[in-house]
Scaffold this motif. Structure first.
Motif, mmCIF file in Angstrom:
data_model
loop_
_atom_site.group_PDB
_atom_site.id
_atom_site.type_symbol
_atom_site.label_atom_id
_atom_site.label_comp_id
_atom_site.label_asym_id
_atom_site.label_seq_id
_atom_site.Cartn_x
_atom_site.Cartn_y
_atom_site.Cartn_z
ATOM 1 N N VAL A 1 -10.553 4.130 -2.436
ATOM 2 C CA VAL A 1 -10.225 2.721 -2.144
ATOM 3 C C VAL A 1 -11.510 1.974 -1.774
ATOM 4 O O VAL A 1 -12.367 2.494 -1.067
ATOM 5 C CB VAL A 1 -9.198 2.623 -0.980
ATOM 6 C CG1 VAL A 1 -9.005 1.178 -0.538
ATOM 7 C CG2 VAL A 1 -7.870 3.233 -1.405
ATOM 8 N N PHE B 1 -6.265 0.062 -5.103
ATOM 9 C CA PHE B 1 -7.621 0.624 -5.099
ATOM 10 C C PHE B 1 -8.669 -0.400 -4.680
ATOM 11 O O PHE B 1 -9.813 -0.066 -4.444
ATOM 12 C CB PHE B 1 -7.988 1.237 -6.457
ATOM 13 C CG PHE B 1 -7.980 0.239 -7.591
ATOM 14 C CD1 PHE B 1 -6.844 0.046 -8.354
ATOM 15 C CD2 PHE B 1 -9.107 -0.519 -7.876
ATOM 16 C CE1 PHE B 1 -6.827 -0.868 -9.397
ATOM 17 C CE2 PHE B 1 -9.107 -1.437 -8.913
ATOM 18 C CZ PHE B 1 -7.954 -1.619 -9.680
ATOM 19 N N GLY C 1 -3.974 -3.220 -7.732
ATOM 20 C CA GLY C 1 -3.359 -1.904 -7.856
ATOM 21 C C GLY C 1 -3.465 -1.432 -9.292
ATOM 22 O O GLY C 1 -3.867 -2.197 -10.174
ATOM 23 N N THR C 2 -3.076 -0.182 -9.520
ATOM 24 C CA THR C 2 -3.199 0.375 -10.866
ATOM 25 C C THR C 2 -2.212 -0.282 -11.843
ATOM 26 O O THR C 2 -2.381 -0.181 -13.047
ATOM 27 C CB THR C 2 -2.970 1.891 -10.836
ATOM 28 O OG1 THR C 2 -1.788 2.140 -10.045
ATOM 29 C CG2 THR C 2 -4.156 2.629 -10.229
ATOM 30 N N GLN D 1 3.756 0.962 -3.189
ATOM 31 C CA GLN D 1 3.127 0.877 -4.510
ATOM 32 C C GLN D 1 3.833 -0.030 -5.515
ATOM 33 O O GLN D 1 3.956 0.304 -6.687
ATOM 34 C CB GLN D 1 2.985 2.292 -5.094
ATOM 35 C CG GLN D 1 2.227 3.207 -4.161
ATOM 36 C CD GLN D 1 1.717 4.468 -4.832
ATOM 37 O OE1 GLN D 1 2.054 4.765 -5.963
ATOM 38 N NE2 GLN D 1 0.896 5.203 -4.127
ATOM 39 N N ASN E 1 -11.230 8.361 -0.440
ATOM 40 C CA ASN E 1 -10.091 8.453 -1.376
ATOM 41 C C ASN E 1 -10.217 7.474 -2.547
ATOM 42 O O ASN E 1 -9.309 7.333 -3.352
ATOM 43 C CB ASN E 1 -8.759 8.254 -0.646
ATOM 44 C CG ASN E 1 -8.570 6.828 -0.144
ATOM 45 O OD1 ASN E 1 -9.448 5.977 -0.304
ATOM 46 N ND2 ASN E 1 -7.427 6.559 0.472
ATOM 47 N N GLY F 1 1.477 -0.530 -8.040
ATOM 48 C CA GLY F 1 0.789 0.735 -8.303
ATOM 49 C C GLY F 1 -0.065 1.114 -7.097
ATOM 50 O O GLY F 1 0.098 0.571 -6.007
ATOM 51 N N GLU F 2 -0.953 2.060 -7.339
ATOM 52 C CA GLU F 2 -1.801 2.520 -6.232
ATOM 53 C C GLU F 2 -2.864 1.477 -5.929
ATOM 54 O O GLU F 2 -3.618 1.093 -6.840
ATOM 55 C CB GLU F 2 -2.493 3.800 -6.684
ATOM 56 C CG GLU F 2 -2.442 4.904 -5.675
ATOM 57 C CD GLU F 2 -3.009 6.180 -6.255
ATOM 58 O OE1 GLU F 2 -4.127 6.532 -5.873
ATOM 59 O OE2 GLU F 2 -2.341 6.787 -7.133
ATOM 60 N N TYR G 1 0.840 -1.204 0.000
ATOM 61 C CA TYR G 1 0.000 0.000 0.000
ATOM 62 C C TYR G 1 0.875 1.254 0.000
ATOM 63 O O TYR G 1 0.634 2.198 -0.740
ATOM 64 C CB TYR G 1 -0.897 -0.006 1.241
ATOM 65 C CG TYR G 1 -1.974 1.056 1.206
ATOM 66 C CD1 TYR G 1 -3.174 0.838 0.536
ATOM 67 C CD2 TYR G 1 -1.800 2.280 1.845
ATOM 68 C CE1 TYR G 1 -4.169 1.811 0.496
ATOM 69 C CE2 TYR G 1 -2.789 3.255 1.813
ATOM 70 C CZ TYR G 1 -3.967 3.012 1.136
ATOM 71 O OH TYR G 1 -4.945 3.978 1.100
ATOM 72 N N LYS G 2 1.948 1.211 0.827
ATOM 73 C CA LYS G 2 2.786 2.411 0.980
ATOM 74 C C LYS G 2 3.726 2.598 -0.192
ATOM 75 O O LYS G 2 3.898 3.700 -0.694
ATOM 76 C CB LYS G 2 3.636 2.281 2.246
ATOM 77 C CG LYS G 2 2.900 2.607 3.512
ATOM 78 C CD LYS G 2 3.846 2.458 4.670
ATOM 79 C CE LYS G 2 3.496 3.408 5.807
ATOM 80 N NZ LYS G 2 4.499 3.301 6.880
#
Ligand code: NAD
Length: 344
Positions: free
Chosen positions: A222, A147, A243-244, A141, A220, A144-145, A138-139
């Protein structure tokens, strides 16, 4: 370094786990003097370990050598025990769920403030290695981000024990495992919650939930699916994270799993259609080989002190608690929201 003298209230499954498995790791900081349990049988077992055996709560609370108590009794007794201990001038470590509801928690926190004693809840699963890997992803990435977070614990043994089957004792899986998974989630995602939907299951016919599923949308963006089941003869992964730029899976507490990420290579061939069942699909065909890379999960460890090391510093050095009461309260607010959403 002067160790904090503890009495353990409730020498059942978790009380004895604290004494025999957690507290010994901190024996410079934590010293267990004795135990108090309402069950004569548990007192008898405890006495075989050379603990001082208290036969009443009053005996614990009037013992001036005791600085702190651990409360490891059924959930409905936490509030009264905590308030009495704080009023007697003891610091308190309390097992999760902290209380039955937010109102009870507020009563305890009021007394903790009035007495200026430390009250800290044992949200131990913030140190679970699988959670620390998720936190790392999560931190930092690596996929990626993040979600979408899917977090599950599933077993096939039904609700364990005796009091966990009863409403009056705060039984049920939302107050049991739910508290852990929700605490992890809110410790991870620093955003307000926009929406909660939920369903509790009563497959085994108990008066309390034997599992639940809840879908939480954070402001945000998520999304999280949290699921606990006790009638799952085969189970879904402990964590499934989107993640992205990739997807990660942590299958179980053994930390088996992987992450699959976009390779970023140019001029990649489009996936070829595959036969799927009795049909054809390109959408669900595996990506071409060069399009993705499969990597081991990252390594992770906590960048904060273990629970009792932190508790010691909070009591002796006024350090910041690693489990803050505001955080614990947010989890209880969310639990109440989940109960309401399930009714809706
Ligand atoms: P348990 O039934 O095994 O043990 C509870 C013990 O408390 C019993 O020995 C019982 O006789 C005693 N007791 C009951 N009421 C008492 C009272 N008023 N005063 C003194 N003793 C009393 O239950 P458990 O599984 O050990 O659960 C205890 C608490 O620990 C619960 O709140 C539970 O949610 C929590 N817990 C936390 C974790 C964790 O990982 N953090 C794991 C298991 C249990």
């Amino acid at each position: 370094m002067t160790a904090i003298n503890f009495a353990v209230i409730g020498y059942g499954g978790m009380g004895s786990y604290h004494i025999h498995n957690i507290m010994p790791n901190e024996n410079e900081r934590i010293h267990v003097v004795g135990t108090y349990d309402i069950s004569g049988e548990r007192q008898q077992i405890s006495s075989q370990h050379n603990h001082k055996i208290y036969t009443s709560l009053e005996d614990v609370l009037t013992d001036d050598t005791i600085e702190a108590v651990l409360i490891a009794t059924p959930n409905d007794s936490h509030k009264d025990l905590a308030i009495q201990a704080l009023k007697a001038g003891k610091h308190v470590v309390c097992e999760k769920p902290v209380t039955m509801n937010v109102e009870e928690l507020d009563d305890v926190l009021k007394v903790a403030k009035e007495t200026s004693k430390t009250f800290m809840v044992h949200q131990n699963r913030r140190w679970d290695p699988d959670f620390l890997i998720t936190r790392e992803l999560y931190k930092n990435q690596q996929i990626g981000e993040l979600f979408q977070i899917e977090t599950r614990v599933q077993g096939a043994n039904g609700i364990p024990g005796d009091w966990r089957h009863e409403l009056k004792h705060g039984g049920g899986m939302l107050l049991d495992w739910g508290v852990h998974l929700l605490d992890q989630l809110l410790f991870l995602v620093d955003s307000r919650i926009e929406k909660v939907s939920a369903d509790l299951s009563y497959i085994l016919g108990d008066e309390v939930d034997d599992g639940f599923i809840t879908y939480i949308i954070f402001e945000n963006g998520v999304r999280a699916i949290i699921e606990v089941g006790t009638t799952n003869y085969t189970k879904l992964p402990r964590w499934y994270l989107k993640g992205t730029q990739g997807t990660a899976v942590i299958h179980d507490w053994d930390l088996s799993g992987e992450m699959v990420i976009e390779s970023g290579k140019k001029n990649i061939q489009a996936p070829k259609p595959i036969q799927a069942g009795v049909g054809l699909t390109k959408t669900m065909a595996p990506p071409s080989e060069e399009a993705t890379e499969t990597l081991p999960l990252p390594k992770a460890s906590a960048e904060y002190d273990t629970f009792y090391k932190n508790f010691y510093k909070v009591v002796r050095e006024q350090a910041e608690p690693v489990v803050k009461n505001e955080e614990v309260r947010k989890v209880m607010v969310l639990i109440e929201e989940i109960f309401k959403a399930a009714k809706r």
